[in-house]
Scaffold this motif. Structure first.
Motif, mmCIF file in Angstrom:
data_model
loop_
_atom_site.group_PDB
_atom_site.id
_atom_site.type_symbol
_atom_site.label_atom_id
_atom_site.label_comp_id
_atom_site.label_asym_id
_atom_site.label_seq_id
_atom_site.Cartn_x
_atom_site.Cartn_y
_atom_site.Cartn_z
ATOM 1 N N ALA A 123 65.644 -5.058 -32.792
ATOM 2 C CA ALA A 123 65.210 -6.027 -33.818
ATOM 3 C C ALA A 123 65.543 -7.448 -33.380
ATOM 4 O O ALA A 123 64.745 -8.371 -33.562
ATOM 5 C CB ALA A 123 65.876 -5.706 -35.152
ATOM 6 N N VAL A 124 66.718 -7.620 -32.767
ATOM 7 C CA VAL A 124 67.124 -8.952 -32.319
ATOM 8 C C VAL A 124 66.220 -9.433 -31.188
ATOM 9 O O VAL A 124 65.818 -10.595 -31.162
ATOM 10 C CB VAL A 124 68.617 -8.962 -31.900
ATOM 11 C CG1 VAL A 124 68.973 -10.241 -31.171
ATOM 12 C CG2 VAL A 124 69.505 -8.792 -33.123
ATOM 13 N N LEU A 125 65.893 -8.538 -30.264
ATOM 14 C CA LEU A 125 65.008 -8.939 -29.157
ATOM 15 C C LEU A 125 63.661 -9.410 -29.700
ATOM 16 O O LEU A 125 63.097 -10.402 -29.239
ATOM 17 C CB LEU A 125 64.813 -7.782 -28.170
ATOM 18 C CG LEU A 125 66.039 -7.404 -27.327
ATOM 19 C CD1 LEU A 125 65.738 -6.201 -26.447
ATOM 20 C CD2 LEU A 125 66.515 -8.572 -26.461
ATOM 21 N N LYS A 126 63.147 -8.699 -30.705
ATOM 22 C CA LYS A 126 61.888 -9.132 -31.336
ATOM 23 C C LYS A 126 62.022 -10.543 -31.890
ATOM 24 O O LYS A 126 61.137 -11.378 -31.742
ATOM 25 C CB LYS A 126 61.525 -8.196 -32.497
ATOM 26 C CG LYS A 126 60.831 -6.927 -32.094
ATOM 27 C CD LYS A 126 60.330 -6.230 -33.358
ATOM 28 C CE LYS A 126 60.181 -4.746 -33.162
ATOM 29 N NZ LYS A 126 59.741 -4.070 -34.393
ATOM 30 N N LYS A 127 63.156 -10.779 -32.552
ATOM 31 C CA LYS A 127 63.358 -12.111 -33.143
ATOM 32 C C LYS A 127 63.481 -13.187 -32.066
ATOM 33 O O LYS A 127 63.044 -14.316 -32.263
ATOM 34 C CB LYS A 127 64.596 -12.114 -34.038
ATOM 35 C CG LYS A 127 64.394 -11.318 -35.324
ATOM 36 C CD LYS A 127 65.689 -11.237 -36.109
ATOM 37 C CE LYS A 127 65.589 -10.228 -37.242
ATOM 38 N NZ LYS A 127 66.901 -10.046 -37.903
ATOM 39 N N LEU A 128 64.088 -12.824 -30.931
ATOM 40 C CA LEU A 128 64.200 -13.802 -29.839
ATOM 41 C C LEU A 128 62.806 -14.154 -29.300
ATOM 42 O O LEU A 128 62.533 -15.296 -28.950
ATOM 43 C CB LEU A 128 65.075 -13.265 -28.702
ATOM 44 C CG LEU A 128 66.569 -13.129 -28.990
ATOM 45 C CD1 LEU A 128 67.291 -12.627 -27.738
ATOM 46 C CD2 LEU A 128 67.180 -14.449 -29.440
ATOM 47 N N ILE A 129 61.942 -13.146 -29.241
ATOM 48 C CA ILE A 129 60.560 -13.422 -28.816
ATOM 49 C C ILE A 129 59.952 -14.451 -29.761
ATOM 50 O O ILE A 129 59.380 -15.451 -29.338
ATOM 51 C CB ILE A 129 59.708 -12.124 -28.792
ATOM 52 C CG1 ILE A 129 60.187 -11.189 -27.682
ATOM 53 C CG2 ILE A 129 58.218 -12.453 -28.614
ATOM 54 C CD1 ILE A 129 59.506 -9.830 -27.645
ATOM 55 N N MET A 130 60.125 -14.228 -31.059
ATOM 56 C CA MET A 130 59.530 -15.142 -32.041
ATOM 57 C C MET A 130 60.150 -16.543 -31.968
ATOM 58 O O MET A 130 59.448 -17.537 -32.092
ATOM 59 C CB MET A 130 59.703 -14.594 -33.466
ATOM 60 C CG MET A 130 59.128 -13.198 -33.698
ATOM 61 S SD MET A 130 57.528 -12.930 -32.935
ATOM 62 C CE MET A 130 56.516 -13.862 -34.021
ATOM 63 N N MET A 131 61.450 -16.590 -31.737
ATOM 64 C CA MET A 131 62.099 -17.906 -31.637
ATOM 65 C C MET A 131 61.562 -18.673 -30.431
ATOM 66 O O MET A 131 61.311 -19.887 -30.502
ATOM 67 C CB MET A 131 63.623 -17.752 -31.513
ATOM 68 C CG MET A 131 64.313 -17.454 -32.824
ATOM 69 S SD MET A 131 66.049 -16.949 -32.593
ATOM 70 C CE MET A 131 66.784 -18.531 -32.168
#
Lengths: 221, 221
Positions: A123-131
């Motif tokens: 989930a965090v990796l997904k959020k890093l992509i979005m950031m």
């Protein structure tokens, strides 16, 4: 603001209580002071807890590019991962961070997250992509508009958006908009002489919208 | 080139045999033809198997920005995720893809990967972060240099890098470098008149490096 609160602000709650939380470094910087370059190489991601900081990007032959950042903004999301791609990026651009006001910032070595193991990592990796994507779009939009428009158009668009510009000195606007100082001064004088804009004390504003409309016709194809 | 080979080229082997492989769509586009806008909205990521395509980004008031892409390049990595951030991006920029030569491209809906479950997903997410960062740096570098340098400096830097430029028409260079066509023509004429560059048939090259060195002095601070 605690480290956990910063992670929560960034929507990265999964990292609260992980070793990453301790890697965050909160620092105060005095107005006018600069972040040491060596430190910047180590920590590229910077979250502004309070204040106003400015990124200055230098090209090898002395070109300068400015980016202003304010409270609750995060910068360098893409830069921090670039170490993993190439060690060479610093040959192309040098970067400096300068505090324009007394500021409090948090350094977050986001790239370290990639190598940590913890619950909810995916989930965090997904959020890093979005950031990273958000950061990309901010810069892309700004740089693209700067490319497509002339300095004059770019300034007028900025004025129309803000309606009133606080003008401590033209240098501040010049850096904020990345317009050469002398070009900007010439432009402001010209617009004032024509009665399109006016300066009252420290404020710059549109004096005559009809005249401005006429003036803008010259930009149309 | 098979879909599995494309995934392998992109270092995304983990996706071979997953439902994502079937989501890849390989298409031929004829020189001069454009990809339908509706289709582009659906598939933002595009890998060039062979040929030469051009992205054209339009600003709301008619500004145009070009990006050339060649074999083995991938574009739109950040764009494809932007749907998850905001539906509004298309209000700011319209985009078109035009084939400059007969080309073969693969559409890859990379954003779909985020919602699939498969073995090695965490490794793939890391790679997507890196792909986005690489794409960011390519655009950032190009746009930043365009901002910092004048059209003239930018053209000279390009010529020094390439040594020889194939010049079908000045329009092609104008688009490739995002320099206004008339500005470029004036610049080329000026440099030719001064004996700094020369045109032989379809090639443009540096005629006199010493003169060029002297000419470049005016850019120095």
């Amino acid at each position: 603001m605690t480290k956990a609160e910063i992670l929560s602000k960034l929507n990265l709650e999964e990292l609260i209580g992980t070793p990453f939380e301790n890697m965050i470094d909160i620092t105060k910087i005095k107005r006018g002071s600069s972040v040491y370059y060596e430190r910047l190489k180590e920590f590229n991601t910077c979250y502004i807890i309070e204040g106003h900081i400015q990124h200055i990007v230098y090209t090898p032959d002395g070109g300068e590019f400015y980016r202003d950042l304010y409270e609750d903004e995060i910068t360098g999301v893409n830069f921090c991962f670039s170490k993993k791609i190439s060690q060479e990026r610093f040959r192309l651009f040098d970067v400096d961070i300068v505090a324009k006001e007394d500021s409090k910032i948090a350094y977050l070595p986001l790239d370290k997250i990639m190598d940590l193991e913890f619950k909810g990592k995916s989930a965090v990796l997904k959020k890093l992509i979005m950031m990273g994507v958000e950061d990309h779009f901010k810069e892309f939009k700004y740089l693209l508009l700067k490319n497509v428009y002339s300095d004059e158009q770019f300034f007028i668009k900025h004025l129309e958006k803000c309606q009133t510009i606080d003008i401590g000195s033209t240098r501040i606007i010049s850096e904020h908009l990345n317009i050469n100082l002398r070009t900007l001064q010439r432009l402001l004088k010209n617009l004032q002489d024509q009665g399109i804009i006016e300066r009252t004390g420290d404020k710059l504003s549109i004096k005559d919208p009809v005249k401005l409309g006429k003036y803008k016709e010259k930009f149309e194809k």
